[in-house]
Enzyme design. Structure first.
Site, PDB file in Angstrom:
ATOM      1  CG  ASP A   9      -2.035   0.860   1.193  1.00  0.00           C
ATOM      2  OD1 ASP A   9      -2.332   1.267   0.075  1.00  0.00           O
ATOM      3  OD2 ASP A   9      -2.991   0.705   1.765  1.00  0.00           O
ATOM      4  CG  ASN A  57      -7.139  -2.753  -6.633  1.00  0.00           C
ATOM      5  OD1 ASN A  57      -5.981  -3.194  -6.509  1.00  0.00           O
ATOM      6  ND2 ASN A  57      -7.526  -1.693  -5.701  1.00  0.00           N
TER       7      ASN A  57
HETATM    8  C1  FPP Z   1      -1.337   0.336  -3.362  1.00  0.00           C
HETATM    9  O1  FPP Z   1      -0.917   1.797  -3.650  1.00  0.00           O
HETATM   10  C2  FPP Z   1      -1.133  -0.415  -4.293  1.00  0.00           C
HETATM   11  C3  FPP Z   1      -2.000  -1.290  -5.229  1.00  0.00           C
HETATM   12  C4  FPP Z   1      -2.939  -0.871  -5.988  1.00  0.00           C
HETATM   13  C5  FPP Z   1      -1.388  -2.645  -5.574  1.00  0.00           C
HETATM   14  C6  FPP Z   1       0.116  -2.814  -5.784  1.00  0.00           C
HETATM   15  C7  FPP Z   1       0.467  -2.257  -6.907  1.00  0.00           C
HETATM   16  C8  FPP Z   1       1.866  -2.050  -7.123  1.00  0.00           C
HETATM   17  C9  FPP Z   1       2.881  -2.184  -5.898  1.00  0.00           C
HETATM   18  C10 FPP Z   1       2.488  -1.643  -8.474  1.00  0.00           C
HETATM   19  C11 FPP Z   1       2.771  -2.645  -9.352  1.00  0.00           C
HETATM   20  C12 FPP Z   1       2.911  -4.000  -8.978  1.00  0.00           C
HETATM   21  C13 FPP Z   1       3.156  -5.118  -9.343  1.00  0.00           C
HETATM   22  C14 FPP Z   1       2.971  -5.991  -8.836  1.00  0.00           C
HETATM   23  C15 FPP Z   1       3.095  -5.238 -10.892  1.00  0.00           C
HETATM   24  P1  FPP Z   1      -2.257   2.874  -3.702  1.00  0.00           P
HETATM   25  O2  FPP Z   1      -2.445   3.530  -5.063  1.00  0.00           O
HETATM   26  O3  FPP Z   1      -3.376   2.340  -3.063  1.00  0.00           O
HETATM   27  O4  FPP Z   1      -1.694   3.864  -2.576  1.00  0.00           O
HETATM   28  P2  FPP Z   1      -2.323   5.073  -2.072  1.00  0.00           P
HETATM   29  O5  FPP Z   1      -3.083   4.238  -0.944  1.00  0.00           O
HETATM   30  O6  FPP Z   1      -1.241   5.837  -1.537  1.00  0.00           O
HETATM   31  O7  FPP Z   1      -3.225   5.694  -3.035  1.00  0.00           O
END
Ligand code: FPP
Length: 217
Positions: A9, A57
């Site tokens: 996250d 998502n």
């Molecule tokens: C949360 O950050 C992350 C995700 C939506 C899932 C994980 C995705 C990645 C680490 C990027 C690509 C990874 C892979 C495995 C190819 P967020 O957008 O929820 O952050 P925020 O809460 O600060 O908005």
């Protein structure tokens, strides 16, 4: 062999703090996962399972979803690196042929190819959860189990997406959120939980060591 689960996250917040677009945060998040895989191998972690994209998502803005899908293609394309590290990659999520599955074909192809090209590696197993939700997985497991005989703990165990995945020893969540969300709820019963304020792009070797210390004392 230790099984570490990661809820990655805080990519968006990491980017925002640097006045960068959210997509840059995801790019950095994918790079950090590649770095962390190296560290986890050195620490002799047996199983690393990460929440790459959830069934929830898909409602994110289309450009962000497209970017994250591209990053999965990139991650599953890291076959040379994975082979060098003797890491076997796996995927779990809604089966591609199921009615509600959403994984696009080009991501399916990248996933299938990476699984095949790393299948003979004998070291750490990296599992990427994509189009994954624990509730969907448990409903699927219960349906298949009930159709084939008695519905009990063992029959659900046998019908999870990846029945060979061991119980989670430690579950990590970055970026200060004190929640587990919809990630491996069945498999993480009894797991230690490691929460950190650091956003995912900054989850480094020291952080992994702190999480591992919860189970290695
Ligand atoms: C949360 O950050 C992350 C995700 C939506 C899932 C994980 C995705 C990645 C680490 C990027 C690509 C990874 C892979 C495995 C190819 P967020 O957008 O929820 O952050 P925020 O809460 O600060 O908005």
């Amino acid at each position: 062999m230790i099984h570490v689960g990661c809820i990655m996250d805080g990519n968006g917040r990491w980017a925002k703090r640097r006045h960068l677009p959210r997509t840059e945060g995801h790019t950095e998040g994918e790079e950090n996962l590649a770095r962390l895989v190296r560290v986890a191998v050195k620490r002799n972690v047996g199983w690393l399972t990460v929440f790459g994209f959830s069934t929830e998502n898909w409602v994110r803005p289309r450009t962000e979803v497209r970017h994250i899908l591209g990053l999965h293609k990139k991650l599953f394309g890291r076959v040379a690196e994975l082979n060098e590290l003797n890491v076997r990659i796996q995927w779990m999520g809604r089966p591609f042929d199921s009615r509600d599955a959403r994984t696009p074909r080009y991501v399916q192809r990248a996933i299938r190819k990476a699984i095949a090209d790393t299948a003979s590696n004998t070291g750490m197993v990296l599992t990427v959860a994509f189009d994954y939700g624990s509730h969907a997985e448990m409903v699927h497991a219960a349906q298949v189990a009930a159709a084939g005989g008695p519905l009990d703990q063992a029959s659900i165990d046998r019908n999870l997406y990846l029945p060979e995945l061991p119980r989670v020893d430690v579950m990590v969540r970055t970026s200060g959120e004190l929640r587990i969300s919809n990630f491996m709820l069945w498999q993480s019963a009894g797991a230690e939980v490691y929460f950190t304020e650091r956003p995912w792009p900054e989850f480094d070797a020291d952080e992994l060591d702190a999480a591992l210390a919860l189970v290695r004392e």
